[in-house]
Design a protein around this motif. Structure first.
Motif, PDB file in Angstrom:
ATOM      1  N   THR A 150       0.824  -1.210   0.000  1.00 38.09           N
ATOM      2  CA  THR A 150       0.000   0.000   0.000  1.00 38.09           C
ATOM      3  C   THR A 150       0.855   1.255   0.000  1.00 38.09           C
ATOM      4  O   THR A 150       0.608   2.193  -0.765  1.00 38.09           O
ATOM      5  CB  THR A 150      -0.926   0.013   1.231  1.00 38.09           C
ATOM      6  N   ILE A 151       1.867   1.279   0.849  1.00 38.13           N
ATOM      7  CA  ILE A 151       2.765   2.433   0.896  1.00 38.13           C
ATOM      8  C   ILE A 151       3.489   2.587  -0.430  1.00 38.13           C
ATOM      9  O   ILE A 151       3.691   3.708  -0.925  1.00 38.13           O
ATOM     10  CB  ILE A 151       3.749   2.281   2.073  1.00 38.13           C
ATOM     11  N   GLY A 152       3.862   1.466  -1.045  1.00 35.68           N
ATOM     12  CA  GLY A 152       4.495   1.525  -2.354  1.00 35.68           C
ATOM     13  C   GLY A 152       3.576   2.141  -3.394  1.00 35.68           C
ATOM     14  O   GLY A 152       4.020   2.939  -4.236  1.00 35.68           O
ATOM     15  N   THR A 153       2.296   1.810  -3.332  1.00 33.89           N
ATOM     16  CA  THR A 153       1.327   2.386  -4.269  1.00 33.89           C
ATOM     17  C   THR A 153       1.186   3.887  -4.063  1.00 33.89           C
ATOM     18  O   THR A 153       1.165   4.664  -5.024  1.00 33.89           O
ATOM     19  CB  THR A 153      -0.050   1.712  -4.091  1.00 33.89           C
ATOM     20  N   ILE A 154       1.091   4.315  -2.809  1.00 38.41           N
ATOM     21  CA  ILE A 154       0.964   5.746  -2.512  1.00 38.41           C
ATOM     22  C   ILE A 154       2.204   6.501  -2.984  1.00 38.41           C
ATOM     23  O   ILE A 154       2.109   7.558  -3.621  1.00 38.41           O
ATOM     24  CB  ILE A 154       0.732   5.959  -1.011  1.00 38.41           C
ATOM     25  N   ARG A 155       3.365   5.953  -2.687  1.00 40.31           N
ATOM     26  CA  ARG A 155       4.601   6.604  -3.131  1.00 40.31           C
ATOM     27  C   ARG A 155       4.702   6.628  -4.647  1.00 40.31           C
ATOM     28  O   ARG A 155       5.177   7.606  -5.240  1.00 40.31           O
ATOM     29  CB  ARG A 155       5.807   5.875  -2.535  1.00 40.31           C
ATOM     30  N   ASP A 156       4.258   5.566  -5.302  1.00 37.71           N
ATOM     31  CA  ASP A 156       4.299   5.524  -6.759  1.00 37.71           C
ATOM     32  C   ASP A 156       3.409   6.609  -7.357  1.00 37.71           C
ATOM     33  O   ASP A 156       3.769   7.261  -8.348  1.00 37.71           O
ATOM     34  CB  ASP A 156       3.857   4.140  -7.247  1.00 37.71           C
ATOM     35  N   GLU A 157       2.245   6.836  -6.748  1.00 38.56           N
ATOM     36  CA  GLU A 157       1.373   7.903  -7.223  1.00 38.56           C
ATOM     37  C   GLU A 157       2.008   9.272  -6.977  1.00 38.56           C
ATOM     38  O   GLU A 157       1.882  10.185  -7.804  1.00 38.56           O
ATOM     39  CB  GLU A 157       0.002   7.791  -6.552  1.00 38.56           C
TER      40      GLU A 157
END
Length: 340
Positions: free
Chosen positions: A157-164
């Motif tokens: 989830t954190i990876g997704t937020i950072r990717d965005e």
């Protein structure tokens, strides 16, 4: 100690974690990074899946076989910029990724290859995937293998937020660099590209990313702890301010198109907005995400992850996530290339 890392990245979700780990590692060393992507030679696959995709869906072909490399590398650059790590990028067309990685490491004069293993863990440890293993067998340069297999849901989830965040940062960097390029009299491509950039900012972070942060991440964090309420209050105020700033950018862009304002004024406004957003995203990543890791439950993370992985939004119709991926790809592939 190592001064120049080659970081190969591919088009899997695991690359998001690899990039973050490599940037943090380089920052602690004071090293620089060359991000590298070995692109498949789709011409050699004309009788396979690539040709089928090209004939049936030209847009999908352009994204998956041509535009994806620039997208991956642009996000990697944004991640490095956020940590103040100098970086460049390189690509090669090759049907042998490990050979391309080794050749790039030599060509770029790198003293360490930092790469991920996509292998599974067995009773005797990590089983390396074939490309990583081939690099290890054939290289004369030290290799650091980062295991990124099966990350827990909070990390995903954190990876997704950072990717965005990286996607937005990349668009803003591209817009700033475009404005620094000399204007071509009578050319409309720059204006159309800036309109696409503005639309991306209006539709993706403002209408999708920010609301999901507040509805899921912020709300659940408030339920678990009051220690970061002041930070959350400020971030929500900044979300409102974000709408105002983007509205002002839209007005200024129309004025620029009509010839009523200069390029320098538009560049100054875009730069100020970018600085505002980088500070905002830095506060989220530096304060809120660590607090969430400490305080949220597995059930909280599952709900948050489901929200961020579901970008089907009735206001935009269809597969919203795919639409924005293609728009992002178009922006970063048409914008002038720059390296830090």
């Amino acid at each position: 100690m190592y001064r120049h890392l080659l970081v190969p990245i591919d088009n899997t979700d695991l690359s998001i974690a690899t990039i973050g780990q490599a940037v943090e590692f380089a920052r602690t060393l004071g090293a620089r990074i060359t991000f590298f992507h070995a692109q498949t030679n789709h011409v050699s696959l004309l009788h396979g899946d690539a040709e089928i995709v090209r004939l049936v869906s030209p847009a999908d072909f352009s994204y998956n076989f041509e535009g994806r490399a620039r997208e991956l590398l642009t996000k990697a650059e944004s991640a490095a910029r956020a940590q103040g790590v100098p970086c460049t990028t390189a690509t090669a067309v090759s049907d042998s990724p490990y050979s391309a990685i080794l050749e790039a490491a030599k060509a770029e004069d790198c003293d360490l290859i930092f790469m991920a293993s996509h292998g599974r863990r067995s009773r005797v440890g990590m089983v390396l995937d074939s490309q990583t293993l081939r690099v290890l067998i054939n290289t004369e340069i030290p290799v650091l293998v980062s295991a990124t297999t099966c990350p827990p849901i909070p990390a995903v989830t954190i990876g997704t937020i950072r990717d965005e965040h990286r996607s937005l940062a990349a668009v803003l960097h591209a817009w700033m660099h475009l404005l620094r390029e000399p204007a071509t009299p009578g050319a409309s491509d720059g204006m159309e590209l800036m309109k696409a950039m503005l639309y991306y900012i209006q539709a993706f972070p403002l209408e999708l990313h920010h609301p999901k942060e507040q509805e899921y991440l912020f709300r659940k964090l408030r339920k678990r702890t009051s220690s970061v309420n002041a930070e959350l209050d400020e971030l929500e105020r900044q979300h409102e301010r974000d709408h105002q700033l983007v509205d002002e950018l839209a007005v200024l862009l129309r004025e620029y198109e009509a010839g009523n304002t200069g390029r320098g004024e538009l560049e100054k406004a875009v730069s100020a907005y970018a600085t505002f957003m980088w500070e905002h995203m830095g506060r989220e990543e530096g304060v809120i995400l660590p607090a969430a890791q400490r305080c949220l439950t597995d059930e909280d993370w599952e709900e948050i992850n489901a929200a961020f992985c579901d970008h089907e939004d009735p206001r935009f119709g269809g597969d919203t996530d795919a639409q924005f991926r293609r728009l992002f790809s178009r922006i970063v592939n048409l914008a002038p290339s720059s390296n830090t």
